[in-house]
Design a protein around this motif. Sequence first.
Motif, PDB file in Angstrom:
ATOM      1  N   LEU A 166       0.834  -1.194   0.000  1.00 43.41           N
ATOM      2  CA  LEU A 166       0.000   0.000   0.000  1.00 43.41           C
ATOM      3  C   LEU A 166       0.873   1.250   0.000  1.00 43.41           C
ATOM      4  N   THR A 167       0.282   2.374  -0.378  1.00 46.04           N
ATOM      5  CA  THR A 167       0.961   3.658  -0.274  1.00 46.04           C
ATOM      6  C   THR A 167       0.046   4.634   0.452  1.00 46.04           C
ATOM      7  N   GLY A 168       0.669   5.655   1.025  1.00 48.07           N
ATOM      8  CA  GLY A 168      -0.080   6.661   1.754  1.00 48.07           C
ATOM      9  C   GLY A 168       0.461   6.843   3.157  1.00 48.07           C
ATOM     10  N   VAL A 169       0.040   7.931   3.791  1.00 47.40           N
ATOM     11  CA  VAL A 169       0.417   8.230   5.171  1.00 47.40           C
ATOM     12  C   VAL A 169      -0.861   8.571   5.927  1.00 47.40           C
ATOM     13  N   VAL A 170      -1.118   7.888   7.040  1.00 48.64           N
ATOM     14  CA  VAL A 170      -2.380   8.064   7.748  1.00 48.64           C
ATOM     15  C   VAL A 170      -2.161   8.244   9.246  1.00 48.64           C
ATOM     16  N   ASP A 171      -3.127   8.889   9.876  1.00 47.65           N
ATOM     17  CA  ASP A 171      -3.317   8.819  11.324  1.00 47.65           C
ATOM     18  C   ASP A 171      -4.416   7.792  11.556  1.00 47.65           C
ATOM     19  N   ALA A 172      -4.198   6.884  12.499  1.00 51.02           N
ATOM     20  CA  ALA A 172      -5.142   5.783  12.700  1.00 51.02           C
ATOM     21  C   ALA A 172      -5.367   5.544  14.181  1.00 51.02           C
ATOM     22  N   GLN A 173      -6.603   5.162  14.507  1.00 56.43           N
ATOM     23  CA  GLN A 173      -6.943   4.779  15.879  1.00 56.43           C
ATOM     24  C   GLN A 173      -8.013   3.706  15.828  1.00 56.43           C
ATOM     25  N   GLY A 174      -7.774   2.588  16.537  1.00 58.59           N
ATOM     26  CA  GLY A 174      -8.745   1.505  16.533  1.00 58.59           C
ATOM     27  C   GLY A 174      -8.161   0.230  17.079  1.00 58.59           C
ATOM     28  N   THR A 175      -8.769  -0.886  16.677  1.00 56.65           N
ATOM     29  CA  THR A 175      -8.355  -2.210  17.145  1.00 56.65           C
ATOM     30  C   THR A 175      -8.020  -3.077  15.941  1.00 56.65           C
ATOM     31  N   VAL A 176      -6.856  -3.738  16.012  1.00 54.78           N
ATOM     32  CA  VAL A 176      -6.419  -4.648  14.960  1.00 54.78           C
ATOM     33  C   VAL A 176      -6.064  -5.977  15.605  1.00 54.78           C
ATOM     34  N   GLY A 177      -6.538  -7.080  15.011  1.00 53.34           N
ATOM     35  CA  GLY A 177      -6.267  -8.395  15.591  1.00 53.34           C
ATOM     36  C   GLY A 177      -6.021  -9.427  14.516  1.00 53.34           C
ATOM     37  N   ARG A 178      -5.512 -10.574  14.952  1.00 53.27           N
ATOM     38  CA  ARG A 178      -5.290 -11.690  14.038  1.00 53.27           C
ATOM     39  C   ARG A 178      -5.791 -12.961  14.694  1.00 53.27           C
ATOM     40  N   ASP A 179      -6.596 -13.752  13.941  1.00 54.25           N
ATOM     41  CA  ASP A 179      -7.035 -15.051  14.407  1.00 54.25           C
ATOM     42  C   ASP A 179      -6.839 -16.047  13.280  1.00 54.25           C
ATOM     43  N   THR A 180      -7.453 -17.210  13.408  1.00 49.19           N
ATOM     44  CA  THR A 180      -7.240 -18.253  12.400  1.00 49.19           C
ATOM     45  C   THR A 180      -7.801 -17.873  11.029  1.00 49.19           C
ATOM     46  N   SER A 181      -8.688 -16.880  10.979  1.00 46.19           N
ATOM     47  CA  SER A 181      -9.263 -16.455   9.702  1.00 46.19           C
ATOM     48  C   SER A 181      -8.468 -15.326   9.054  1.00 46.19           C
ATOM     49  N   GLY A 182      -7.409 -14.833   9.696  1.00 45.20           N
ATOM     50  CA  GLY A 182      -6.601 -13.763   9.137  1.00 45.20           C
ATOM     51  C   GLY A 182      -6.599 -12.529  10.018  1.00 45.20           C
ATOM     52  N   VAL A 183      -6.204 -11.407   9.428  1.00 41.73           N
ATOM     53  CA  VAL A 183      -6.138 -10.129  10.134  1.00 41.73           C
ATOM     54  C   VAL A 183      -7.459  -9.397   9.956  1.00 41.73           C
ATOM     55  N   ARG A 184      -7.942  -8.775  11.021  1.00 42.29           N
ATOM     56  CA  ARG A 184      -9.164  -7.986  10.952  1.00 42.29           C
ATOM     57  C   ARG A 184      -9.022  -6.782  11.864  1.00 42.29           C
ATOM     58  N   GLY A 185      -9.815  -5.745  11.576  1.00 43.56           N
ATOM     59  CA  GLY A 185      -9.729  -4.569  12.417  1.00 43.56           C
ATOM     60  C   GLY A 185     -10.864  -3.598  12.180  1.00 43.56           C
ATOM     61  N   LYS A 186     -10.997  -2.658  13.123  1.00 40.41           N
ATOM     62  CA  LYS A 186     -11.934  -1.544  13.025  1.00 40.41           C
ATOM     63  C   LYS A 186     -11.149  -0.290  13.373  1.00 40.41           C
ATOM     64  N   VAL A 187     -11.014   0.610  12.385  1.00 42.02           N
ATOM     65  CA  VAL A 187     -10.068   1.703  12.525  1.00 42.02           C
ATOM     66  C   VAL A 187     -10.661   3.002  11.991  1.00 42.02           C
ATOM     67  N   ASP A 188     -10.407   4.112  12.702  1.00 41.78           N
ATOM     68  CA  ASP A 188     -10.690   5.457  12.216  1.00 41.78           C
ATOM     69  C   ASP A 188      -9.436   5.992  11.532  1.00 41.78           C
ATOM     70  N   LEU A 189      -9.596   6.595  10.355  1.00 39.12           N
ATOM     71  CA  LEU A 189      -8.455   7.001   9.542  1.00 39.12           C
ATOM     72  C   LEU A 189      -8.574   8.449   9.078  1.00 39.12           C
TER      73      LEU A 189
END
Length: 313
Positions: A166-189
């Motif tokens: 990916l490209t870009g520069v962001v400010d981010a706040q939220g939750t990021v996790g990884r389980d057996t199904s892959g990476v998932r998250g909920k983030v404000d950008l």
Amino acid sequence: KGQITIPKAVRDSLKLHVMQDSAGRFLPRFATSKDTSSTSSQPPSFFIGTFLLNEASIGYARRTDTIAADHLSLEASFLIDEGTYALDIKRLQMVAVHPAMIVNDAGGKLTFANGNLYFENLRATADSTKLNLTGLINPRQRVGSVEITATKFNLADLKKFGGPALTGVVDAQGTVGRDTSGVRGKVDLQGTFLQMKLNDMFTDFRFRDRQLHLDSIKGTWFDSCELSATGQIDFSTPPEKYTASVDLQHFNLQRMVPRSFRSDLSGHVQLQGTSFKNKDLALLLDVDVTESSFDKYPIQEAHGRLQVTTDSI
């Protein structure tokens, strides 16, 4: 049980190498609370009030890659108690080799217990990025969840950790996790994502097998366009391919495709695209538009298909 306390310890030029065996265990192997609970007598706890480490080199070899750092400088307190390892970092600087980055300052609390690594207000300034993490991961199972706050995070750095290109520069706040199904998250950008300017966006996403699924995107982009969308980006083979279903208000196509016409579009769009680079970009848009304008022409209602490249519509 007893306790061994050392008020202050200083070590210069330490070299430490840790690796995982075929079962995913650390070598040299560190005792855990599960190991110590099976013994009849508990070893004494061990505490260092101030631990100073200067010009150290560390390496962590996993089955798939190696993490390494040089010129490491550390000030921290250190506790070992019943298989729990706790590090309260006051100051940390290092030059990471794999992945390549310079950590100018870091601190916070790290605790390893019962196979889990816990973060508590772990902060770091690396290159231009400021990062704060609280949460836990299981290094052996490679699962976990972390609350993240990032300022000026360069999305290109994700590739260093096995993420998408990916490209870009962001400010981010939220939750990021990884389980057996892959990476998932909920983030404000906020910031830039690929070619898109994000003013105030929320996204609920999943990433697995180089497929980024955007289950929900809501907010404002390109300063004045409000949108609600779902989408998917396929990074498996270049160039990227993507689809999206978008409801939008006041979208100016010229902000995304500079050589296109100025517009003020509202309605629903089904989008298929290839590449995010201007020279390769190609978009196929199925559009249902209401009360909009395109170039200098007002539109009350329109339905149709547009094919867009950097040179033509």
